[in-house]
Structure formats: C-alpha cells, structure tokens
Design an enzyme around this catalytic site. Structure first.
Site, PDB file in Angstrom:
ATOM      1  CD  GLN A 153      -3.242  -4.549   6.377  1.00 19.16           C
ATOM      2  OE1 GLN A 153      -3.264  -3.509   5.824  1.00 19.16           O
ATOM      3  NE2 GLN A 153      -4.031  -5.623   6.020  1.00 19.16           N
ATOM      4  CG  ASP A 175      -9.512  -0.360   4.932  1.00 16.79           C
ATOM      5  OD1 ASP A 175      -9.173  -0.549   3.601  1.00 16.79           O
ATOM      6  OD2 ASP A 175      -8.824  -0.669   5.861  1.00 16.79           O
ATOM      7  CE  LYS A 203      -3.904  -2.471   2.262  1.00 13.06           C
ATOM      8  NZ  LYS A 203      -4.261  -2.831   3.437  1.00 13.06           N
TER       9      LYS A 203
END
Ligand code: NDP
Length: 282
Positions: free
Chosen positions: A97, A120, A53
């Site tokens: 994460q 997200d 990422k």
C-alpha cells in the site's frame, strides 16, 4: 439531452462477479488465489483502503494475507518480506500500500516485487510491457477506466483523448491504454500551455489531477465523455477533479464521484489477482 451517468458501482459489481466465477474455476483445479497485502505505518486513509481490499478478497473468494508493519520498519526487512512472498507459490499477487512512510524507498520495494505478482501494475517491467503492447498486469485505476468505457460501448478508436495528469499510477498508463485502444492521445500536466483549449479538443477527457472541481464546463467540448479520476476530500465531502454540476449538462457521458472510477480500481485489483493466479497455474 441528459448525459449518461456512468455507474462504476454497477460495473465493478459485475467485474467482481466475473472474478468470483474465475476463482471458483481455479479452486476446482485445486488452486486458491492468494493476495499478500502489506501496510506499513498507520495512515488512516491507507488503512481504510487496505481494509476495503481485504473485504473485496473475501467477497470474491481470494485468500488475503495481511501484513501490518510499524512505520519504522527498516527497508531491508520490508524487502525481505517481499522476497518471501515472491518465492511463495501460494501467493499470486503482492500489493504494497502506497504511500510508504518517510524513510522508506517505495521505488526499490516495487522493483523488488516479482513482475508476475505485480497486481498493482507499477513495476517497471509491467509498465515496459504495456509500452511494448505485450500482455501485462495493468495499473488498476486506468484499467478500470477502460472497463467502464467498454461497459458503456464507448470505443476510443479514432477519438481524440486528453488525459490531464501524468503520474505513473494513473495518467501515464491511462494514456498508454487509450493509445492501445487506437485513440489519438494527448497528455497534459501542470506545465501545459492553455490547458483549457487542449481539453476542449477531447472526445474523451480523463481528469487525474487531484484538484477539486478544477475541470468546469469551459474545459469541455459539448458531447464529450468525461471521466473523473480525482478523489479530493473537501469540507463539502468527497469531490472529483470535475465540476459535475456544470459539466454534466454538456457531456454525453460522465462518471460521478463517488461511485464512478473509485469502485473500479478495487474491482480491477481482484481481476489482476485472478489473472496472475491463472497465469501461475497454467
Ligand atoms: P499526482 O499528484 O501523482 O499527479 C497529478 C497530476 O496532475 C500531475 O501530473 C500534475 O502535473 C497534474 N496537475 C496538477 N495540477 C495541475 C494543474 N493545475 N493543471 C494541469 N495538471 C495538473 O496524482 P495521482 O495521479 O496519483 O492522482 C490524481 C487524482 O486521482 C487524485 O485526486 C487522486 O486522489 C485520484 N486517484 C483516484 C484513484 C481512484 O481509485 N479513483 C486512484 C488513484 C488516484 P505535474 O506532473 O506537472 O506535477
């Protein structure tokens, strides 16, 4: 007839190019998009995802702010970090994460993220807005699937779509996005009776299960579009939830694993971060 092999790498590259152009336009206005990426613990798979990422950010021109914390970080410390990023105007997106190490409450951390920075798309407000059909940051994997369908001219309108899997990360938002695109949607899970027969009704079949090669040709209507979200590590390497060998000959279009949905997830994270930056600087 040979199926169309849906090339996620190619579409993802295009999405990232598009994001890079929007980043350039933002920078021309004095706005540098910033994404905070928080990794707690040292799970190797999570570390690899976070590294990728950050590489994507560099490629697209987004500033990534990396935070790596030990697995025994207290919940309050993690939430205070999120609060700080929420208040920081130079940070437009916040990504924690998942999964978090044992002992940390992921739900509470996600709920702490300001919804406008929830790149997200997992925050209850983001999902609630999706349910209501309001503009929102959408979860990256299902948003990536929609982008693949668009790129290949596959319009869900009026089609029967079956999503196998009901997670908050993939299955549920996938079903909602397909519904928003006017498909008639069925969501299946581990308690679904006669899964095979339900799947065989699908014009668009999305497998998000986490079971290597479970969906073989007996689950697929000839001519269906088959989207394989699964990523399963096996002795034979990385495989999807779809048995590509048996399904490809009868599908009209199919995503490979790797190289299908996977690259799209990362690309859509870049797109979400750009969208959040644009929204914040309006
Ligand atoms: P979860 O484990 O959270 O959800 C799996 C879903 O599949 C559940 O709803 C479960 O049902 C259902 N399921 C499990 N076994 C069966 C079965 N035998 N028959 C029918 N349904 C079943 O997984 P995720 O949604 O997080 O991920 C799904 C897959 O997608 C994984 O392989 C994951 O690695 C991959 N993935 C890929 C991404 C990408 O970028 N390509 C991103 C995210 C995930 P129930 O709810 O009843 O338990």
């Amino acid at each position: 007839m040979a199926p169309v092999i849906i090339d996620g790498k190619k579409v993802a590259a295009h999405v990232k190019e598009r994001a890079a152009e929007r980043v350039a336009a933002l920078k021309a206005r004095g706005v540098e998009p910033g994404l905070a990426v928080i990794l707690v613990g040292d799970d190797p798979a999570s570390r690899a995802y976070v590294d990728m990422k950050e590489r994507d950010c560099a490629q697209v021109g987004i500033r990534s702010i990396d935070v790596r914390l030990p697995a025994d970080t207290p919940q309050a410390e993690l939430e205070a970090l999120v609060d700080g990023f929420n208040a920081d105007p130079a940070v437009h997106g916040i990504l924690v994460q998942l999964p978090l190490p044992d002992g940390l409450d992921a739900e509470a951390v996600i709920a702490r993220i300001a919804p406008e920075k929830d790149v997200d798309g997992f925050h209850p407000v983001s999902i609630g807005r999706l349910v209501r059909g309001l503009p929102a940051l959408h979860a990256c994997t299902p948003a990536g699937v929609m982008e693949l369908l668009r790129a290949y001219g596959i319009d869900p309108r009026g089609k029967r779509a079956v999503v196998v899997g009901r997670s908050v990360i993939v299955g549920k938002p996938m079903a909602l996005l397909l519904l928003q695109a006017d498909a008639t949607v069925t969501v299946c899970h581990s308690k679904t009776a006669d899964l095979r027969a339900v799947c065989r009704e699908a014009d668009i079949l999305v497998a998000a299960i986490g079971r290597a090669r479970m969906i073989d040709a007996s689950y697929v209507k000839p001519g269906a579009v088959v989207i394989d979200v699964g990523i399963n590590r096996t002795d034979a390497g990385l495989v999807g939830d779809v048995d590509f060998e048996s399904v490809a000959p009868i599908a009209s279009a199919i995503t490979p694993v790797p190289g299908g949905v996977g690259p799209m997830t990362r690309a859509m994270l870049m797109e979400n971060t750009v969208a959040a930056s644009e929204e914040a600087s309006r």
